[in-house]
Design a protein around this motif. Sequence first.
Motif, PDB file in Angstrom:
ATOM      1  N   CYS A 119      20.041  25.357-101.713  1.00  0.00           N
ATOM      2  CA  CYS A 119      18.574  25.418-101.596  1.00  0.00           C
ATOM      3  C   CYS A 119      18.291  26.699-100.830  1.00  0.00           C
ATOM      4  O   CYS A 119      18.086  26.693 -99.623  1.00  0.00           O
ATOM      5  N   ALA A 120      18.293  27.794-101.520  1.00  0.00           N
ATOM      6  CA  ALA A 120      18.485  29.077-100.846  1.00  0.00           C
ATOM      7  C   ALA A 120      17.211  29.841-100.503  1.00  0.00           C
ATOM      8  O   ALA A 120      17.219  30.690 -99.626  1.00  0.00           O
ATOM      9  N   ALA A 121      16.118  29.578-101.203  1.00  0.00           N
ATOM     10  CA  ALA A 121      14.931  30.423-101.009  1.00  0.00           C
ATOM     11  C   ALA A 121      14.243  30.096 -99.677  1.00  0.00           C
ATOM     12  O   ALA A 121      14.252  28.945 -99.259  1.00  0.00           O
ATOM     13  N   PRO A 122      13.675  31.073 -98.995  1.00  0.00           N
ATOM     14  CA  PRO A 122      13.508  32.461 -99.428  1.00  0.00           C
ATOM     15  C   PRO A 122      14.724  33.352 -99.193  1.00  0.00           C
ATOM     16  O   PRO A 122      14.684  34.530 -99.519  1.00  0.00           O
ATOM     17  N   ASN A 151      20.817  29.368-105.084  1.00  0.00           N
ATOM     18  CA  ASN A 151      20.048  28.537-106.018  1.00  0.00           C
ATOM     19  C   ASN A 151      18.781  27.998-105.348  1.00  0.00           C
ATOM     20  O   ASN A 151      18.776  27.716-104.153  1.00  0.00           O
ATOM     21  N   ASP A 152      17.741  27.846-106.110  1.00  0.00           N
ATOM     22  CA  ASP A 152      16.576  27.120-105.607  1.00  0.00           C
ATOM     23  C   ASP A 152      15.872  26.473-106.794  1.00  0.00           C
ATOM     24  O   ASP A 152      15.837  27.043-107.887  1.00  0.00           O
ATOM     25  N   ALA A 153      15.296  25.306-106.547  1.00  0.00           N
ATOM     26  CA  ALA A 153      14.636  24.586-107.638  1.00  0.00           C
ATOM     27  C   ALA A 153      13.288  25.200-107.988  1.00  0.00           C
ATOM     28  O   ALA A 153      12.746  24.939-109.054  1.00  0.00           O
ATOM     29  N   ASP A 154      12.761  25.992-107.092  1.00  0.00           N
ATOM     30  CA  ASP A 154      11.439  26.557-107.300  1.00  0.00           C
ATOM     31  C   ASP A 154      11.590  28.003-107.780  1.00  0.00           C
ATOM     32  O   ASP A 154      12.106  28.863-107.060  1.00  0.00           O
ATOM     33  N   ASP A 207      21.063  23.603 -97.224  1.00  0.00           N
ATOM     34  CA  ASP A 207      19.952  23.726 -96.255  1.00  0.00           C
ATOM     35  C   ASP A 207      18.748  23.098 -96.945  1.00  0.00           C
ATOM     36  O   ASP A 207      17.891  23.777 -97.493  1.00  0.00           O
ATOM     37  N   PRO A 209      15.563  20.660 -98.471  1.00  0.00           N
ATOM     38  CA  PRO A 209      14.146  20.472 -98.149  1.00  0.00           C
ATOM     39  C   PRO A 209      14.009  19.337 -97.154  1.00  0.00           C
ATOM     40  O   PRO A 209      14.750  18.347 -97.240  1.00  0.00           O
ATOM     41  N   ASP A 428      10.246  30.468 -94.441  1.00  0.00           N
ATOM     42  CA  ASP A 428      11.244  29.547 -93.920  1.00  0.00           C
ATOM     43  C   ASP A 428      10.671  28.153 -93.730  1.00  0.00           C
ATOM     44  O   ASP A 428      11.335  27.161 -93.846  1.00  0.00           O
ATOM     45  N   CYS A 431       9.459  23.914 -96.271  1.00  0.00           N
ATOM     46  CA  CYS A 431      10.616  23.071 -96.531  1.00  0.00           C
ATOM     47  C   CYS A 431      10.253  21.826 -97.292  1.00  0.00           C
ATOM     48  O   CYS A 431      11.091  21.164 -97.852  1.00  0.00           O
ATOM     49  N   HIS A 438      12.398  16.854-109.994  1.00  0.00           N
ATOM     50  CA  HIS A 438      12.138  18.199-110.489  1.00  0.00           C
ATOM     51  C   HIS A 438      12.321  18.237-111.990  1.00  0.00           C
ATOM     52  O   HIS A 438      13.287  17.706-112.505  1.00  0.00           O
TER      53      HIS A 438
HETATM   54  C1  LIG Z   1      14.574  24.657 -96.032  1.00  0.00           C
HETATM   55  S1  LIG Z   1      14.099  25.545 -97.412  1.00  0.00           S
HETATM   56  C2  LIG Z   1      15.479  26.617 -97.605  1.00  0.00           C
HETATM   57  C3  LIG Z   1      15.483  27.795 -96.682  1.00  0.00           C
HETATM   58  C4  LIG Z   1      16.573  28.771 -97.041  1.00  0.00           C
HETATM   59  N1  LIG Z   1      17.878  28.155 -97.023  1.00  0.00           N
HETATM   60  C5  LIG Z   1      16.572  29.975 -96.134  1.00  0.00           C
HETATM   61  O1  LIG Z   1      17.350  30.026 -95.207  1.00  0.00           O
HETATM   62  O2  LIG Z   1      15.800  30.897 -96.374  1.00  0.00           O
HETATM   63  C6  LIG Z   1      14.375  24.412 -98.698  1.00  0.00           C
HETATM   64  C7  LIG Z   1      14.335  24.987-100.092  1.00  0.00           C
HETATM   65  O3  LIG Z   1      14.776  23.978-100.976  1.00  0.00           O
HETATM   66  C8  LIG Z   1      14.102  24.148-102.199  1.00  0.00           C
HETATM   67  N2  LIG Z   1      14.245  22.862-102.903  1.00  0.00           N
HETATM   68  C9  LIG Z   1      13.506  21.760-102.827  1.00  0.00           C
HETATM   69  N3  LIG Z   1      14.026  20.785-103.583  1.00  0.00           N
HETATM   70  C10 LIG Z   1      15.130  21.290-104.153  1.00  0.00           C
HETATM   71  C11 LIG Z   1      16.102  20.790-105.045  1.00  0.00           C
HETATM   72  N4  LIG Z   1      16.036  19.542-105.507  1.00  0.00           N
HETATM   73  N5  LIG Z   1      17.087  21.613-105.435  1.00  0.00           N
HETATM   74  C12 LIG Z   1      17.164  22.884-104.991  1.00  0.00           C
HETATM   75  N6  LIG Z   1      16.272  23.404-104.152  1.00  0.00           N
HETATM   76  C13 LIG Z   1      15.279  22.617-103.728  1.00  0.00           C
HETATM   77  C14 LIG Z   1      12.713  24.536-101.814  1.00  0.00           C
HETATM   78  O4  LIG Z   1      12.096  25.235-102.872  1.00  0.00           O
HETATM   79  C15 LIG Z   1      12.980  25.410-100.591  1.00  0.00           C
HETATM   80  O5  LIG Z   1      13.030  26.743-100.985  1.00  0.00           O
END
Ligand SMILES: C[S@@+](CC[C@H](N)C(=O)[O-])C[C@H]1O[C@@H](n2cnc3c(N)ncnc32)[C@H](O)[C@@H]1O
Length: 717
Positions: A119-122, A151-154, A207, A209, A428, A431, A438
Amino acid sequence: MEVNKTTLPTSFRITGSRSNAFELRNVLVNVHVPELNKIQFGDDNKSEAPRSLPWYPDELGWQHSAPRSTIKKSPAFQNFHKWLVAETEVGNISRQEAVSMIPPLLLDVKPGHWVLDMCAAPGSKTVQIIEAVHANDLQDKTIPSGLVIANDADLKRSCMLVHQAKRLKSPCLIVTNHDAAQFPGVYVKQGLTEEKKPIQFDRILADVPCSGDGTLRKNFLIWKNWGIGSAIGLHYTQVKILLRGAQLAKESGRIVYSTCSMNPLENEAVVAEVLRRSRGNLQLVDVSDQLPQLIRAPGVTTWKVMSKENKWVDKLEDIDPKYQKKYAKSLWPPADVGQLNLERCMRIYPHFQDTGAFFIAVFQKTGPITDISSIDDSVSNKNACDTEDASVAETNENDIQTFYEETDMSNDPDATIVDDLSTNDAADNFCVVPIKRHNVDSSKHESHKCPKVEKLETKVEPDEEDDNQMGSQKRTCEEPFIKLETKVENDYNQMGSQKRACEEPIIKLEIKVEPDEDNSQMGSQKQMCEEPFIFLDPDGAVISQIREYYGLSHEFPTDQLLVRSVNERNKILYFVSEPVKRVLQAPDCSRLRVVNSGIKVFTRQEANEPIKCEFRFNAEGIIMIYPYVSKNRVVNFSLDDLKILLSEPTPLIDRFDEKIQKRLKELDMGCIIIYIDPCKERDAIILPVWRAAVSLNLLYRKEERRALELRVSNFYQ
Ligand SMILES: C[S@@+](CC[C@H](N)C(=O)[O-])C[C@H]1O[C@@H](n2cnc3c(N)ncnc32)[C@H](O)[C@@H]1O
């Protein structure tokens, strides 16, 4: 709680694997901090100069708490701020919350590792991971050999991630767009053999949500919208993501799970459930001796769940039977909680060291994680937290959602999104996700081009590197059949320079279709941009021309160069690491929704006069390729020569000192490399420059140029 009402200090990292990291730290320590220390602020006359985070290695993590008013008033602070912004723009500094720096440090990534950031974004942590994968680049001068899948779902956020990570210029990165709980397995070649096995990673970061209650100090909406329901709903998603991560890790691989929440339901309860499901094949790692100066508390072993009626409940059976199926049994501590070593988890509270709150658990995989669907679920509430039967799972997920929607809105992402996603810090915070499933189906490849992110729009000046003044076609989608009229609106969204994924010009372009080209693909221009990665023939005409002109050593793996368009006149040649190539060439790679990969190494150059090589170096890949290029096209500059080069966009060759003039005149028109070795303690500066008929032109984007100018001015202090 009082600390949560105070402003969070600003924190940043100097990127650790970059050649100039220590040089930048020295500028901070020797130039900015002494100046800022002279200024006294506030009622107590306390200095608010930046201070290094004691637990962050090599003094590369920093924090300061000067309010905006101070920064505005003080010239020293403004200088510091200008430096910070310029170095951030080019990726030498990353703004990141202090606590968010911890999980990648504990992930213990080594060069050559294969890492999945689920869950990498941003992308703050992805950047740290990439740095670790590249940690040996300097010593070895070798081609980086790791793999980082972020990877990120969004999709929109994946594109922010591309922009963020792109500054690191890593050929090891693939950005993907999947629900992490269903991250597809692809079969990749094992080493030099043809044997293919499901992809597995040395390191996995989950990391996930979360409800985000650890970000109360900067995300004021959490105060308003927090409710008991969000953690209960998210628990389910978090268990699924971490379990999938555990499956995808190699045996003996490490997995780090983290949240910016303090709620045990999103933390220890998730850890306990995943340990149970892994049947002894995952262990919590004792990291108490790591980052010794980091103040932390152990994970908790007792907790309760609050019911819909706002009552603390000790066990599932105490919930009103008509609502019981809405709760996962795993929300409560399991009977064997004492044996799970939950105290090995790490809790960081805001008052410990003036930060946000964070939870981290580090796992080691010791054996295969059985296919999740075959796990006997008799211990947990099968209905609420099961992956056996997708439809059952979905029903319950929705049940839980509906149940809590009646009383609170904390699962509404709009209610919790911070209003400014343009900085990492703010992003950041984002979350909280809707608990709804999804709609990401890895088998279906609907368009995964990055949508425009309105807030990130920026103007790119026409003298940008790829819009350079040398008459080349504008950087477009690399599609061959469109000729852009010279007058274009250079209004790009800011998502990085790789058109396929994120760099859609905001179309105000006058386009002219060349009638004699094959227009059959015109209708699917979008499709074109999503063309697969096409590796070039190392013995083909394009590479032979480059090899010959630049004296490219045979040690440089030209078989890792690729194009992203089927057109023969490919504009940009990208480079990827060997493991990235293996993934992109996997027979079932189409299951992966790849948003972006590869760094630009060569760009096709069109000039008004004939040139011997159609390709010039691209700033993105110059440091990596430099050791493999013949010194015939390298010119050594002094710092004074560099100052002349930076004094105007296209300085005349006659302005340089005579020796340089002579050397430049020996070289024919085309791309050269300028090499500056400022002094022993500093790293060389390596720049791609176009040697035109009578002038030179630095092939840098304006942000890179600005940061370089600042650095050069620091050399003279
Ligand atoms: C806590 S934030 C991640 C912050 C990121 N690791 C960073 O350090 O910049 C959680 C992320 O999980 C993504 N997310 C939510 N549900 C998800 C899923 N089922 N699979 C992958 N990503 C997901 C969200 O879009 C969001 O970007």
